[in-house]
Scaffold this motif. Structure first.
Motif, mmCIF file in Angstrom:
data_model
loop_
_atom_site.group_PDB
_atom_site.id
_atom_site.type_symbol
_atom_site.label_atom_id
_atom_site.label_comp_id
_atom_site.label_asym_id
_atom_site.label_seq_id
_atom_site.Cartn_x
_atom_site.Cartn_y
_atom_site.Cartn_z
ATOM 1 N N ARG A 33 0.882 -1.167 0.000
ATOM 2 C CA ARG A 33 0.000 0.000 0.000
ATOM 3 C C ARG A 33 0.920 1.217 0.000
ATOM 4 N N LYS A 34 0.948 1.937 -1.105
ATOM 5 C CA LYS A 34 1.985 2.938 -1.344
ATOM 6 C C LYS A 34 1.461 4.354 -1.141
ATOM 7 N N GLN A 35 2.328 5.196 -0.625
ATOM 8 C CA GLN A 35 2.089 6.630 -0.574
ATOM 9 C C GLN A 35 3.318 7.305 -1.186
ATOM 10 N N THR A 36 3.220 7.597 -2.471
ATOM 11 C CA THR A 36 4.384 8.121 -3.202
ATOM 12 C C THR A 36 4.088 9.437 -3.914
ATOM 13 N N SER A 37 2.994 10.100 -3.565
ATOM 14 C CA SER A 37 2.597 11.310 -4.285
ATOM 15 C C SER A 37 3.637 12.422 -4.176
ATOM 16 N N GLN A 38 4.444 12.413 -3.100
ATOM 17 C CA GLN A 38 5.433 13.479 -2.939
ATOM 18 C C GLN A 38 6.554 13.404 -3.966
ATOM 19 N N LEU A 39 6.686 12.273 -4.654
ATOM 20 C CA LEU A 39 7.704 12.193 -5.701
ATOM 21 C C LEU A 39 7.462 13.231 -6.800
ATOM 22 N N GLU A 40 6.236 13.734 -6.901
ATOM 23 C CA GLU A 40 5.952 14.776 -7.885
ATOM 24 C C GLU A 40 6.739 16.056 -7.595
ATOM 25 N N ARG A 41 7.170 16.230 -6.356
ATOM 26 C CA ARG A 41 7.970 17.409 -6.018
ATOM 27 C C ARG A 41 9.274 17.445 -6.816
ATOM 28 N N LEU A 42 9.810 16.267 -7.148
ATOM 29 C CA LEU A 42 11.037 16.228 -7.941
ATOM 30 C C LEU A 42 10.828 16.890 -9.300
ATOM 31 N N ASP A 43 9.657 16.677 -9.898
ATOM 32 C CA ASP A 43 9.361 17.301 -11.191
ATOM 33 C C ASP A 43 9.314 18.822 -11.060
ATOM 34 N N ARG A 44 8.755 19.290 -9.956
ATOM 35 C CA ARG A 44 8.695 20.743 -9.750
ATOM 36 C C ARG A 44 10.086 21.321 -9.533
ATOM 37 N N TYR A 45 10.945 20.577 -8.833
ATOM 38 C CA TYR A 45 12.304 21.055 -8.604
ATOM 39 C C TYR A 45 13.095 21.148 -9.902
ATOM 40 N N MET A 46 12.783 20.249 -10.851
ATOM 41 C CA MET A 46 13.496 20.259 -12.124
ATOM 42 C C MET A 46 12.937 21.277 -13.112
ATOM 43 N N ALA A 47 11.783 21.842 -12.796
ATOM 44 C CA ALA A 47 11.080 22.697 -13.756
ATOM 45 C C ALA A 47 11.854 23.958 -14.122
ATOM 46 N N ASP A 48 12.749 24.407 -13.228
ATOM 47 C CA ASP A 48 13.498 25.636 -13.520
ATOM 48 C C ASP A 48 14.797 25.373 -14.277
ATOM 49 N N GLY A 49 14.998 24.120 -14.701
ATOM 50 C CA GLY A 49 16.170 23.807 -15.512
ATOM 51 C C GLY A 49 17.404 23.414 -14.739
ATOM 52 N N ARG A 50 17.331 23.435 -13.398
ATOM 53 C CA ARG A 50 18.477 23.027 -12.584
ATOM 54 C C ARG A 50 18.543 21.510 -12.492
ATOM 55 N N GLN A 51 19.767 20.972 -12.409
ATOM 56 C CA GLN A 51 19.920 19.549 -12.120
ATOM 57 C C GLN A 51 19.552 19.286 -10.667
ATOM 58 N N VAL A 52 18.938 18.142 -10.424
ATOM 59 C CA VAL A 52 18.517 17.763 -9.082
ATOM 60 C C VAL A 52 19.227 16.476 -8.687
ATOM 61 N N LEU A 53 19.828 16.489 -7.508
ATOM 62 C CA LEU A 53 20.467 15.296 -6.947
ATOM 63 C C LEU A 53 19.575 14.781 -5.823
ATOM 64 N N ALA A 54 18.869 13.675 -6.067
ATOM 65 C CA ALA A 54 18.020 13.054 -5.055
ATOM 66 C C ALA A 54 18.896 12.189 -4.154
ATOM 67 N N VAL A 55 18.893 12.474 -2.866
ATOM 68 C CA VAL A 55 19.785 11.788 -1.934
ATOM 69 C C VAL A 55 18.968 11.040 -0.880
ATOM 70 N N PHE A 56 19.465 9.879 -0.495
ATOM 71 C CA PHE A 56 18.774 9.011 0.460
ATOM 72 C C PHE A 56 19.828 8.192 1.178
ATOM 73 N N TRP A 57 19.423 7.524 2.248
ATOM 74 C CA TRP A 57 20.346 6.648 2.955
ATOM 75 C C TRP A 57 20.413 5.299 2.248
ATOM 76 N N HIS A 58 21.590 4.704 2.240
ATOM 77 C CA HIS A 58 21.824 3.453 1.514
ATOM 78 C C HIS A 58 20.882 2.340 1.978
#
Length: 228
Positions: A33-58
């Motif tokens: 049962r997934k809650q992943t809607s916040q991943l859409e924020r990555l698209d908004r971060y990329m909208a201004d043409g900047r590269q985005v580095l998504a970081v997480f713990w291994h």
């Protein structure tokens, strides 16, 4: 001739292991049962043409293979047998793997810049990978992000029921089938505005606080899940 056969055998082993892992991940993901809607924020971060580095713990990366499918990210890993397996899994979920030289300190980060700068909108990297220690942030990645104007996006993952492999250095978490899993995306961090100066908070501490916050955020997306 011996070296050639060794390469063929290694490639076959990589493909076999990756194929089994992909099949397991797909079946397992279908039960969650997934809650992943916040991943859409990555698209908004990329909208201004900047590269985005998504970081997480291994220790949290495994669920991200199927849960972030469709983001067309470049995934950074190390050129080793394990890294090649991860790279093959990435391809089958639609990501583009970049295998850095095993000697990360001497060659890895310059190779990262050379291979992804200007060629990828979204890059994914485990901050404490590939060999730890646990939650030890690699300052080199942060410095290069600051110098090249790459925006950081902290990623947190939480699950209602999971197995934690405590014998591994990264305490890898494996959400159990039919559990609730949430992915949170924190506020973006522009390190080029936060390069260390006298009296300023070190970049590592800025990112660590952001990672702590996004992990709490992921847990809060799971109603009824106890908070640490």
């Amino acid at each position: 001739m011996g070296e050639r056969w060794r390469q063929i055998a290694t490639a076959m082993a990589v493909g076999l292991v990756a194929g089994v892992m992909v099949a397991i991940l797909r079946v397992w993901s279908a039960t969650l049962r997934k809650q992943t809607s916040q991943l859409e924020r990555l698209d908004r971060y990329m909208a201004d043409g900047r590269q985005v580095l998504a970081v997480f713990w291994h220790g949290k990366y495994l669920p991200l293979f199927p849960l972030a499918k469709g983001k067309h990210a470049v995934v950074i890993t190390i050129d080793s047998f394990r890294g090649r397996v991860i790279g093959e899994i990435c391809k089958r979920f639609g990501y583009r793997p970049v295998l850095l030289p095993a000697d990360v300190n001497a060659h890895g980060f310059p190779a990262l810049v050379a291979q992804v700068k200007g060629h990828a909108s979204l890059i994914a990297l485990a901050l404490d990978g590939p060999i730890g220690p646990l939650h030890r942030i690699r300052s080199g990645a942060l410095t290069l992000s600051a110098v090249h104007g790459v925006v950081l996006a902290p990623i947190g993952v939480a699950s209602s029921r999971k197995i934690v492999i405590r014998s591994r250095w990264d305490k890898q978490e494996l959400p159990l089938p039919f559990s609730r899993v949430a992915v949170a995306v924190g506020d973006r961090i522009e390190l080029d505005h936060k390069v260390d100066e006298g009296g300023a908070m070190p970049m590592e501490e800025i990112v660590r606080q952001a990672m702590d916050a996004v992990e709490r955020q992921a847990r809060e997306l799971l109603p009824g899940m106890p908070h640490d």
